[in-house]
Enzyme design. Structure first.
Site, mmCIF file in Angstrom:
data_model
loop_
_atom_site.group_PDB
_atom_site.id
_atom_site.type_symbol
_atom_site.label_atom_id
_atom_site.label_comp_id
_atom_site.label_asym_id
_atom_site.label_seq_id
_atom_site.Cartn_x
_atom_site.Cartn_y
_atom_site.Cartn_z
ATOM 1 N N ILE A 126 0.849 -1.175 0.000
ATOM 2 C CA ILE A 126 0.000 0.000 0.000
ATOM 3 C C ILE A 126 0.885 1.226 0.000
ATOM 4 O O ILE A 126 1.834 1.331 0.787
ATOM 5 C CB ILE A 126 -0.978 0.022 1.188
ATOM 6 C CG1 ILE A 126 -1.868 1.267 1.120
ATOM 7 C CG2 ILE A 126 -0.269 -0.067 2.518
ATOM 8 C CD1 ILE A 126 -3.277 1.041 1.508
ATOM 9 N N MET A 128 1.095 4.936 0.550
ATOM 10 C CA MET A 128 0.520 6.147 1.134
ATOM 11 C C MET A 128 1.586 7.221 1.323
ATOM 12 O O MET A 128 1.464 8.325 0.810
ATOM 13 C CB MET A 128 -0.165 5.822 2.470
ATOM 14 C CG MET A 128 -1.394 4.945 2.330
ATOM 15 S SD MET A 128 -2.321 4.773 3.885
ATOM 16 C CE MET A 128 -1.250 3.653 4.785
ATOM 17 N N ILE A 160 7.772 2.152 1.307
ATOM 18 C CA ILE A 160 6.709 1.223 0.960
ATOM 19 C C ILE A 160 7.121 -0.209 1.282
ATOM 20 O O ILE A 160 8.004 -0.785 0.635
ATOM 21 C CB ILE A 160 6.321 1.356 -0.528
ATOM 22 C CG1 ILE A 160 6.015 2.817 -0.864
ATOM 23 C CG2 ILE A 160 5.136 0.450 -0.838
ATOM 24 C CD1 ILE A 160 4.966 3.472 0.024
ATOM 25 N N THR A 161 6.468 -0.786 2.284
ATOM 26 C CA THR A 161 6.716 -2.165 2.682
ATOM 27 C C THR A 161 6.355 -3.121 1.548
ATOM 28 O O THR A 161 5.295 -2.992 0.940
ATOM 29 C CB THR A 161 5.885 -2.502 3.934
ATOM 30 O OG1 THR A 161 6.254 -1.616 4.990
ATOM 31 C CG2 THR A 161 6.120 -3.937 4.368
ATOM 32 N N GLU A 245 -4.836 -2.201 11.138
ATOM 33 C CA GLU A 245 -3.396 -2.050 10.944
ATOM 34 C C GLU A 245 -2.707 -1.792 12.278
ATOM 35 O O GLU A 245 -1.672 -2.392 12.592
ATOM 36 C CB GLU A 245 -3.113 -0.903 9.974
ATOM 37 C CG GLU A 245 -1.628 -0.655 9.766
ATOM 38 C CD GLU A 245 -1.344 0.480 8.795
ATOM 39 O OE1 GLU A 245 -0.161 0.854 8.670
ATOM 40 O OE2 GLU A 245 -2.297 0.999 8.174
ATOM 41 N N ARG A 271 23.470 -17.451 33.102
ATOM 42 C CA ARG A 271 24.703 -16.658 33.176
ATOM 43 C C ARG A 271 25.050 -16.359 34.640
ATOM 44 O O ARG A 271 24.183 -15.991 35.427
ATOM 45 C CB ARG A 271 24.505 -15.338 32.414
ATOM 46 C CG ARG A 271 25.725 -14.430 32.380
ATOM 47 C CD ARG A 271 26.789 -14.977 31.441
ATOM 48 N NE ARG A 271 27.880 -14.014 31.287
ATOM 49 C CZ ARG A 271 28.946 -14.236 30.536
ATOM 50 N NH1 ARG A 271 29.059 -15.378 29.862
ATOM 51 N NH2 ARG A 271 29.911 -13.336 30.432
ATOM 52 N N GLN A 282 19.326 -8.316 42.950
ATOM 53 C CA GLN A 282 18.036 -7.699 43.229
ATOM 54 C C GLN A 282 17.696 -6.572 42.264
ATOM 55 O O GLN A 282 16.549 -6.450 41.822
ATOM 56 C CB GLN A 282 18.001 -7.159 44.665
ATOM 57 C CG GLN A 282 16.629 -6.688 45.079
ATOM 58 C CD GLN A 282 16.611 -6.172 46.512
ATOM 59 O OE1 GLN A 282 17.173 -5.115 46.797
ATOM 60 N NE2 GLN A 282 15.996 -6.926 47.406
ATOM 61 N N GLY A 343 27.597 -7.704 27.081
ATOM 62 C CA GLY A 343 28.231 -7.547 25.780
ATOM 63 C C GLY A 343 27.606 -8.412 24.705
ATOM 64 O O GLY A 343 27.564 -8.025 23.528
ATOM 65 N N GLU A 370 3.258 9.720 18.492
ATOM 66 C CA GLU A 370 2.776 11.065 18.801
ATOM 67 C C GLU A 370 1.376 11.277 18.214
ATOM 68 O O GLU A 370 0.509 11.903 18.842
ATOM 69 C CB GLU A 370 3.750 12.112 18.266
ATOM 70 C CG GLU A 370 5.066 12.214 19.029
ATOM 71 C CD GLU A 370 6.003 11.038 18.813
ATOM 72 O OE1 GLU A 370 6.842 10.775 19.687
ATOM 73 O OE2 GLU A 370 5.878 10.359 17.751
#
Length: 383
Positions: A126, A128, A160-161, A245, A271, A282, A343, A370
């Site tokens: 699509i 846009m 555009i995906t 969407e 780990r 903690q 790391g 936003e």
């Protein structure tokens, strides 16, 4: 607290999805990233497995399955292995492009276009956003002018995906500059149409395997039969389809957060540092407790939104809340996951590092967060 969203049929479907993911996705992840593209054979395999076009009616070759929980299962299983680019591609096809076609295509258009969404032979996009118009879609400059039996489209689109692989593109264009929000319409441009060109494959921060492109339209003539829906209704159609969407983005964020938190818990339980397991410290433990609580509370809201969507009662405001909350939480969880891996969290061989770069777009596309806040704010201020 475990989610109660799924029943036995969904869990049986999950077995099929998991088999597909383990066989066709996991072995390809590194290659897709290197190629900056997901091969078409994966789409065809997904079609053969019955994972695509779930909502396509039986008369067009689909299962006619309108229960969105099955799509949720697909997103979960893809997130389990960190294949965010594939999730984005599948969601664009099924939650966005196909959604527009099912809502607005006439009988002939459905006959032409829907079967390929089931088999994986048709990849959709699509169009846009434009270089100077992202969230403010009223500012687009792409035009479509009626000339005899054809519409002539001129303009450009970006971000555009599936833009590189797309077999058909739904183009949002201005048809009447003087009509305000009634001056926009949707058109389907098919691959190979003269004047339709793909620009460069955009080099993104993350989602490397998900092809994203610029598209150009220079005197592109499409027959009147490729108008999708009614003239002047394009903007209204966008508003109708955005809740799904945004729900899809919210679900993608939720299942990603759940997966990354799981990876992180596994890591800190194994780990060791200073003679004890990292997860026993903690300070780190309190953060994990907060994030686990937030993820479970978030899941309850997402589950409710899925039920509302199934019932046809999901509002644009509630979808905006889902997208806003889940994507912000996803960012928090993944950032902590990277930190707690030390790391190794910065090494791309670890899925948490890949999740980190893949997730950042979630707060941008589908309408920036936003904009989500503005939607919610306007609703709050209604008389």
């Amino acid at each position: 607290m475990q989610s109660d969203l799924f029943d036995r049929d969904h869990e049986l479907f999950r077995e099929s999805v998991r088999g597909f993911v383990d066989k066709h996705v996991v072995p390809q992840l590194e290659k897709w990233d290197a190629d900056r593209l997901i091969d078409r054979e994966t789409w065809l395999a997904a079609g053969r497995q019955g994972l695509l076009g779930l909502s396509v009616p039986e008369e067009y070759g689909g299962p006619g399955e309108l229960d969105y929980r099955f799509r949720f299962v697909i997103q979960q299983e893809i997130a389990r292995v960190g294949a965010s680019a594939l999730q984005s591609g599948f969601s664009t096809n099924d939650d966005i492009v196909l959604n527009y076609l099912l809502r607005h295509a006439d009988a002939e258009q459905r006959r032409r276009w829907l079967p390929g969404f089931v088999t994986g032979e048709t990849i959709g996009a699509i169009a846009m956003s434009e270089p100077a118009a992202g969230s403010d879609l009223r500012a687009i400059q792409t035009t479509a002018v009626l000339d005899g039996d054809s519409w002539v489209i001129n303009g450009s689109k970006t971000f555009i995906t599936s833009g590189i692989l797309a077999d058909l593109v739904i183009v949002f264009a201005k048809t009447d500059p003087s009509a305000g929000s009634r001056g926009f319409s949707l058109f389907v441009v098919e691959d190979g149409t003269p004047g339709f060109a793909r620009g460069r494959k955009l080099d993104k921060l993350g989602l490397h395997a998900q092809d994203t492109a610029e598209l150009f339209f220079e005197d592109v003539r499409v027959p009147k039969e490729n108008l999708l829906g009614e003239i002047g209704s394009g903007f209204a159609y966008l508003m109708q389809s955005l809740p799904l969407e945004r729900l899809g983005i919210g679900i993608a964020a939720q299942v990603s957060a759940e997966a990354v938190l799981g990876w992180t818990l596994d890591y800190v339980k194994e780990r060791t540092a200073f003679g004890k397991r990292v997860g026993e410290f903690q300070g780190l433990g309190f953060t994990l407790a907060e994030l686990q609580t937030a993820v479970e509370v978030s899941r309850a809201y997402i589950d409710r939104c899925v039920r509302e969507h199934n019932a046809g009662t999901l509002t644009a405001v509630d979808a905006a809340k889902a997208k806003l909350w889940a994507t912000e939480l996803q960012g928090r969880v993944i950032d902590a996951g990277v930190q707690f891996h030390g790391g190794y969290g910065y090494m791309m061989e670890y899925p948490v590092a890949k999740a980190y770069i893949d997730a950042r777009i979630q707060r941008i596309y589908g309408g920036t967060n936003e904009i989500m806040k503005e939607i919610i704010h306007r609703d709050l201020m209604k008389a």
